[in-house]
Design an enzyme around this catalytic site. Structure first.
Site, PDB file in Angstrom:
ATOM      1  N   ARG A  35      46.675  16.775  32.227  1.00  0.00           N
ATOM      2  CA  ARG A  35      47.859  16.799  33.091  1.00  0.00           C
ATOM      3  C   ARG A  35      48.973  17.692  32.537  1.00  0.00           C
ATOM      4  NH1 ARG A  35      47.830  10.357  33.506  1.00  0.00           N
ATOM      5  NH2 ARG A  35      46.520  10.666  31.669  1.00  0.00           N
ATOM      6  N   ALA A  38      82.782  58.237   3.817  1.00  0.00           N
ATOM      7  CA  ALA A  38      82.399  57.843   5.178  1.00  0.00           C
ATOM      8  C   ALA A  38      81.553  58.929   5.830  1.00  0.00           C
ATOM      9  CB  ALA A  38      83.650  57.588   6.005  1.00  0.00           C
ATOM     10  N   ARG A  47      77.880  65.115   3.699  1.00  0.00           N
ATOM     11  CA  ARG A  47      78.150  65.473   5.101  1.00  0.00           C
ATOM     12  C   ARG A  47      78.640  66.897   5.133  1.00  0.00           C
ATOM     13  NH1 ARG A  47      83.381  61.714   4.728  1.00  0.00           N
ATOM     14  NH2 ARG A  47      84.856  63.279   4.054  1.00  0.00           N
ATOM     15  N   LEU A  50      45.008   7.596  18.393  1.00  0.00           N
ATOM     16  CA  LEU A  50      44.034   8.297  19.236  1.00  0.00           C
ATOM     17  C   LEU A  50      44.624   9.624  19.707  1.00  0.00           C
ATOM     18  CD1 LEU A  50      42.849   5.233  21.347  1.00  0.00           C
ATOM     19  CD2 LEU A  50      42.147   5.959  19.036  1.00  0.00           C
ATOM     20  N   ALA A  77      81.779  49.709   8.275  1.00  0.00           N
ATOM     21  CA  ALA A  77      81.229  49.557   9.626  1.00  0.00           C
ATOM     22  C   ALA A  77      80.232  50.672   9.913  1.00  0.00           C
ATOM     23  CB  ALA A  77      82.360  49.609  10.643  1.00  0.00           C
ATOM     24  N   LYS A  79      47.375  18.310  23.960  1.00  0.00           N
ATOM     25  CA  LYS A  79      48.625  17.600  24.298  1.00  0.00           C
ATOM     26  C   LYS A  79      49.387  17.145  23.066  1.00  0.00           C
ATOM     27  CE  LYS A  79      48.350  13.475  26.172  1.00  0.00           C
ATOM     28  NZ  LYS A  79      48.182  12.506  27.275  1.00  0.00           N
ATOM     29  N   SER A 137      82.329  53.950   5.954  1.00  0.00           N
ATOM     30  CA  SER A 137      81.824  53.681   7.296  1.00  0.00           C
ATOM     31  C   SER A 137      80.809  54.724   7.739  1.00  0.00           C
ATOM     32  CB  SER A 137      82.977  53.672   8.295  1.00  0.00           C
ATOM     33  OG  SER A 137      83.815  52.589   8.021  1.00  0.00           O
TER      34      SER A 137
HETATM   35  C1  UD1 Z   1      46.218   4.916  28.266  1.00  0.00           C
HETATM   36  C2  UD1 Z   1      45.745   3.474  28.536  1.00  0.00           C
HETATM   37  C3  UD1 Z   1      46.697   2.855  29.543  1.00  0.00           C
HETATM   38  C4  UD1 Z   1      48.120   2.877  29.028  1.00  0.00           C
HETATM   39  C5  UD1 Z   1      48.534   4.301  28.653  1.00  0.00           C
HETATM   40  C6  UD1 Z   1      49.864   4.261  27.920  1.00  0.00           C
HETATM   41  C7  UD1 Z   1      43.314   3.367  28.240  1.00  0.00           C
HETATM   42  C8  UD1 Z   1      41.995   3.372  28.923  1.00  0.00           C
HETATM   43  N1  UD1 Z   1      44.381   3.499  29.016  1.00  0.00           N
HETATM   44  O1  UD1 Z   1      46.095   5.609  29.495  1.00  0.00           O
HETATM   45  O2  UD1 Z   1      46.304   1.508  29.793  1.00  0.00           O
HETATM   46  O3  UD1 Z   1      49.010   2.353  30.000  1.00  0.00           O
HETATM   47  O4  UD1 Z   1      47.566   4.894  27.777  1.00  0.00           O
HETATM   48  O5  UD1 Z   1      50.367   5.534  27.691  1.00  0.00           O
HETATM   49  O6  UD1 Z   1      43.367   3.207  27.039  1.00  0.00           O
HETATM   50  N2  UD1 Z   1      42.061   9.863  23.656  1.00  0.00           N
HETATM   51  C9  UD1 Z   1      41.099  10.065  22.692  1.00  0.00           C
HETATM   52  N3  UD1 Z   1      39.791  10.122  23.067  1.00  0.00           N
HETATM   53  C10 UD1 Z   1      39.389   9.964  24.354  1.00  0.00           C
HETATM   54  C11 UD1 Z   1      40.378   9.736  25.340  1.00  0.00           C
HETATM   55  C12 UD1 Z   1      41.713   9.681  24.960  1.00  0.00           C
HETATM   56  O7  UD1 Z   1      41.414  10.209  21.514  1.00  0.00           O
HETATM   57  O8  UD1 Z   1      38.183  10.029  24.597  1.00  0.00           O
HETATM   58  C13 UD1 Z   1      43.481   9.824  23.250  1.00  0.00           C
HETATM   59  C14 UD1 Z   1      44.315  10.917  23.920  1.00  0.00           C
HETATM   60  O9  UD1 Z   1      44.367  12.071  23.113  1.00  0.00           O
HETATM   61  C15 UD1 Z   1      45.684  10.260  24.048  1.00  0.00           C
HETATM   62  C16 UD1 Z   1      45.378   8.786  24.092  1.00  0.00           C
HETATM   63  O10 UD1 Z   1      44.047   8.609  23.666  1.00  0.00           O
HETATM   64  O11 UD1 Z   1      46.527  10.518  22.942  1.00  0.00           O
HETATM   65  C17 UD1 Z   1      45.530   8.197  25.495  1.00  0.00           C
HETATM   66  O12 UD1 Z   1      44.738   8.929  26.397  1.00  0.00           O
HETATM   67  P1  UD1 Z   1      45.261   9.216  27.867  1.00  0.00           P
HETATM   68  O13 UD1 Z   1      44.200   9.937  28.581  1.00  0.00           O
HETATM   69  O14 UD1 Z   1      46.613   9.813  27.830  1.00  0.00           O
HETATM   70  O15 UD1 Z   1      45.348   7.719  28.427  1.00  0.00           O
HETATM   71  P2  UD1 Z   1      46.176   7.207  29.664  1.00  0.00           P
HETATM   72  O16 UD1 Z   1      45.478   7.534  30.912  1.00  0.00           O
HETATM   73  O17 UD1 Z   1      47.597   7.627  29.557  1.00  0.00           O
HETATM   74 CA    CA Z   2      48.695   8.846  28.110  1.00  0.00          CA
END
Ligand code: UD1
Ligand code: CA
Length: 457
Positions: free
Chosen positions: A17, A427, A444, A10, A384, A24, A409
């Site tokens: 953040r 040189a 030169r 994912l 040089a 990210k 040089s």
């Molecule tokens: C998520 C988990 C949490 C876990 C943590 C571990 C869920 C709801 N929560 O939280 O339980 O402890 O990871 O690191 O699963 N992403 C998508 N599509 C979306 C939302 C997110 O692809 O719509 C991807 C983001 O790019 C990311 C990953 O999913 O790579 C996790 O998303 P993030 O928002 O970081 O989840 P956490 O709040 O960290």
């Molecule tokens: Ca995360």
């Protein structure tokens, strides 16, 4: 390799953040984008045609990484949560059957062996799903694992939705789960965005599977470091430090001497031969290959370059996108860039810059020179202070210097220019016309001595 598993990573979220304009998963740790770490781990357990990455935010840029790694992408137009991200892949993924390992793309320290163990745990316990968990001192931000008396997992509660008692749980969700694919696809549409964030949480699948009378288990691992999720730049730095330490450790075990290993920066894809020594604070990045018996001196930077055996890079030198053949030497305080090439035993010394320049075998330029767009034959000596004037304000021009030539040089070589084999440049010359082989060129003004000048008037 697992023969019945597919992997979905994912990576569609923005990563608010991080406070960044870049997605990210494209931020780098250990010299690789986060998403590449996830893909590389996935490729150790499944073939490329069974590895998928969900992209969304900055889809084009993330997809470029996905395609470069040779795996498939799935598009999530709106980022409605991790559960929604998986649903977006239903068409491609459901038909694969078997097992589906889902993991978050911001977890770069995970080892392939741990993913295999997860799949094993799921299979052995005939569970509809298995999740990797660990205990941490500070679980802030992570989903909490809520277990039943028989230790099976009842549900995962997100930090923001947890009660104070649930927040006290220190066992966290890594974001890495292995599902029995049929059970997942049969129930995934039961996910509801009924939480304050209005998101479809993949983690809610655990409660849904339990309600359906199915069983969810956990693989709890002792090394919580491996599960570090990257949400802000402090965690990014932490992951980077761990990945660098892993790389340096592996290189040392493979026969490379690293002085003050905690100070060097070496990217994941760098390869280094045995008995090479890396000095303190060296940085070796990109796709760099270094041969055996080399030395990269303190504080030098080598990026995207190929070094043969026995090459010496003295301290405080910068080499990028260049090639250094066996036993060549460069530095201290030198700069090689844009396809500079040192043939065997060529030497480039302090305060010398080479750009798109080839130095033939055994040739030397030991001090204070700029050589750009030049082809220099074998056993040439560049004095040089020699400068190639390769730029006329509009275009770059080439300089060709034949083998055995001697450039005195402080010579100014105005390109385009050809200096024949064995020619000798006096040189302090300004040279803008072809010098025939073996000729002496002097460009030169003559010295004039005015006798008694000091005593005048
Ligand atoms: C998520 C988990 C949490 C876990 C943590 C571990 C869920 C709801 N929560 O939280 O339980 O402890 O990871 O690191 O699963 N992403 C998508 N599509 C979306 C939302 C997110 O692809 O719509 C991807 C983001 O790019 C990311 C990953 O999913 O790579 C996790 O998303 P993030 O928002 O970081 O989840 P956490 O709040 O960290
Ligand atoms: Ca995360």
């Amino acid at each position: 390799m697992l023969n019945d598993a597919a992997v979905v990573i994912l990576a569609a979220g923005q990563g608010t953040r991080m406070k960044s304009r870049i997605a990210k998963v494209l931020h780098r740790a250990g010299g690789k984008p986060l998403v590449r770490h996830a893909i590389d781990a996935a490729l150790e357990i499944a073939p490329p045609e069974r590895v998928f990455v969900v992209v969304g935010y900055q889809a084009e840029e993330v997809r470029a990484e996905v395609e470069a790694a040779g795996v498939q992408s799935i598009h999530q137009t709106e980022q409605l949560g991790t559960g929604h991200a998986v649903m977006c892949g239903e068409r491609q993924l459901a038909e694969l059957g078997g097992r589906l390992i889902v993991f978050v793309g911001d977890c770069p320290l995970i080892r392939a062996g741990t993913l295999e163990q997860l799949a094993e745990t799921q299979k052995e316990s005939h569970a509809a799903a298995a999740v990797i968990t660990t205990e941490v001192d500070d679980p802030t931000g992570y989903g909490r694992i809520i277990r039943l008396a028989d230790h099976s997992v009842l549900e995962i509660i997100e930090h923001k939705d947890a009660t104070p008692e649930q927040r006290a749980v220190r066992e966290i969700n890594s974001g890495i789960l292995c599902f029995d694919a049929d059970s997942l696809w049969r129930h995934i549409h039961q996910l509801q965005p009924d939480n304050p964030a209005r998101e479809y949480y993949l983690t809610d699948m655990v409660a849904i599977l339990n309600l359906a009378g199915l069983h969810v288990t956990a693989l709890k691992i002792p090394d919580s470091g491996e599960l570090l999720g990257i949400n802000n730049r402090m965690e990014l730095a932490q992951a980077d430090r761990i990945l660098r330490a892993r790389k340096v450790r592996q290189l040392m075990l493979d026969g490379v001497t690293i002085e003050k290993p905690e100070t060097v920066t070496i990217d994941a894809d760098v390869r280094i031969g045995i008995d090479t020594t890396i000095g303190p604070f060296a940085q070796i990045t990109g796709e760099t290959t270094i041969g055996e018996n080399c030395r990269v001196g303190a504080c030098s930077i080598v990026h995207g370059s190929q070094l043969g055996d026995g090459v010496e890079v003295f301290p405080f030198t910068m080499v990028s996108d260049s090639k250094l053949d066996a036993n060549s030497q460069v530095g201290p305080y030198a700069r090689l860039r844009m396809e500079a090439h040192l043939a065997e035993r060529a030497h480039v010394g302090n305060f010398v810059e080479l750009k798109k320049t080839e130095m033939g075998a055994g040739s030397k330029s030991m001090h204070l020179a700029y050589l750009g767009d030049s082809t220099i034959g074998e056993k040439v000596n560049i004095g040089a202070g020699t400068i190639t004037c390769n730029y006329d304000g509009q275009k770059k021009h080439a300089t060709v210097i034949g083998g055995g030539a001697f450039v005195g040089s402080n010579s100014t070589l105005i390109a385009p220019l050809e200096i024949g084999e064995g020619a000798y440049i006096a040189a302090g010359s300004v040279i803008n016309q072809t010098v025939p082989p073996n000729a002496l060129a002097i460009g030169r003004s003559r010295q004039v001595n005015k006798e008694g000048w000091k005593k005048r008037g």
